[in-house]
Scaffold this motif. Sequence first.
Motif, PDB file in Angstrom:
ATOM      1  N   LEU A  67      -6.285 -33.068  17.119  1.00  0.00           N
ATOM      2  CA  LEU A  67      -6.233 -33.800  15.870  1.00  0.00           C
ATOM      3  C   LEU A  67      -6.091 -35.281  16.218  1.00  0.00           C
ATOM      4  O   LEU A  67      -5.170 -35.670  16.939  1.00  0.00           O
ATOM      5  CB  LEU A  67      -5.045 -33.335  15.026  1.00  0.00           C
TER       6      LEU A  67
ATOM      7  N   HIS B  82      -9.272 -39.543  10.319  1.00  0.00           N
ATOM      8  CA  HIS B  82      -7.937 -39.818   9.802  1.00  0.00           C
ATOM      9  C   HIS B  82      -7.492 -41.237  10.152  1.00  0.00           C
ATOM     10  O   HIS B  82      -7.500 -41.627  11.326  1.00  0.00           O
ATOM     11  CB  HIS B  82      -6.941 -38.802  10.351  1.00  0.00           C
TER      12      HIS B  82
ATOM     13  N   TRP C  53       1.990 -38.245   6.766  1.00  0.00           N
ATOM     14  CA  TRP C  53       0.618 -37.728   6.863  1.00  0.00           C
ATOM     15  C   TRP C  53       0.607 -36.300   7.397  1.00  0.00           C
ATOM     16  O   TRP C  53      -0.081 -35.430   6.843  1.00  0.00           O
ATOM     17  CB  TRP C  53      -0.187 -38.660   7.776  1.00  0.00           C
ATOM     18  N   LEU C  54       1.387 -36.042   8.427  1.00  0.00           N
ATOM     19  CA  LEU C  54       1.451 -34.685   8.978  1.00  0.00           C
ATOM     20  C   LEU C  54       2.060 -33.712   7.968  1.00  0.00           C
ATOM     21  O   LEU C  54       1.613 -32.563   7.846  1.00  0.00           O
ATOM     22  CB  LEU C  54       2.279 -34.685  10.272  1.00  0.00           C
TER      23      LEU C  54
ATOM     24  N   GLN D 231       1.779 -33.731   4.829  1.00  0.00           N
ATOM     25  CA  GLN D 231       0.768 -33.361   3.846  1.00  0.00           C
ATOM     26  C   GLN D 231      -0.078 -32.184   4.322  1.00  0.00           C
ATOM     27  O   GLN D 231      -0.649 -31.453   3.514  1.00  0.00           O
ATOM     28  CB  GLN D 231      -0.140 -34.553   3.550  1.00  0.00           C
ATOM     29  N   MET D 232      -0.161 -32.006   5.638  1.00  0.00           N
ATOM     30  CA  MET D 232      -0.910 -30.888   6.218  1.00  0.00           C
ATOM     31  C   MET D 232       0.003 -29.735   6.608  1.00  0.00           C
ATOM     32  O   MET D 232      -0.431 -28.787   7.273  1.00  0.00           O
ATOM     33  CB  MET D 232      -1.698 -31.378   7.446  1.00  0.00           C
TER      34      MET D 232
ATOM     35  N   LYS E 266       2.565 -29.939   8.668  1.00  0.00           N
ATOM     36  CA  LYS E 266       2.860 -30.021  10.097  1.00  0.00           C
ATOM     37  C   LYS E 266       3.931 -31.062  10.366  1.00  0.00           C
ATOM     38  O   LYS E 266       4.228 -31.919   9.532  1.00  0.00           O
ATOM     39  CB  LYS E 266       1.594 -30.380  10.885  1.00  0.00           C
TER      40      LYS E 266
END
Length: 226
Positions: free
Chosen positions: A110, A133, A167-168, A170-171, A173
């Motif tokens: 990623l 991203h 940001w992580l 939101q996924m 993670k």
Amino acid sequence: MKALMNLALFDLDHTLLPIDSDHEWGEFLCRVGAVDTADFSRRNDAFFAQYQAGTLDPVEYQQFALGTLAKFDPEHLATLQQQFMAEVIEPNILPAARALLQRHLDQGDLVAIVTATNHFVTAPIAKAFGVEHLIAAMPEVIDGRITGRLQGTPTQGEGKIVHTKAWLEQMGKTLDHFEHVYFYSDSHNDLPLLSIVTHPIATNPNARLAQHANAQGWQLLQLFND
């Protein structure tokens, strides 16, 4: 689909690019006569010197940078942005940077660019690099126009940690979801994020970062040396 095992984060200016896109954008505006050259250049250079010294107030700087963007209508900004990419950025997207990014992408990592520079300037740069991203300072936009105000907190220093974690999240993670977390940066301003990843890589480092990296036993990478 292959599970993502690693996370690769990249600073942008003087890391993937051999220039500072933020400062160069200001120089470009002066060169094409879009701003009052004498006053703008003086302030732009002063902020850049503060950034290099690690004394920049990111909120004050973004008020200056985004306030400048707010002076233009969206169509004019789009034209300036295209010209800036063609004249300044694309000649400075070098094979070594593309190869480094591609290596991580080919491994299924990623990949994200994490930059203190604003999203308007950097979004087309990330696209040109093939990076989906982008974590960057977000200008407030109302009715299609940039207002000159910063949305949320700056993406500088500790702010890079805050925004990367958000940001992580939101996924679904966290940094702990990845076996290896790489962060490539040239600047001591990025020591907060460099200090919490598993693989901090001082890339084209300035003197203060190089000294710190050597003391910590971090990897040093000169990306643009022949």
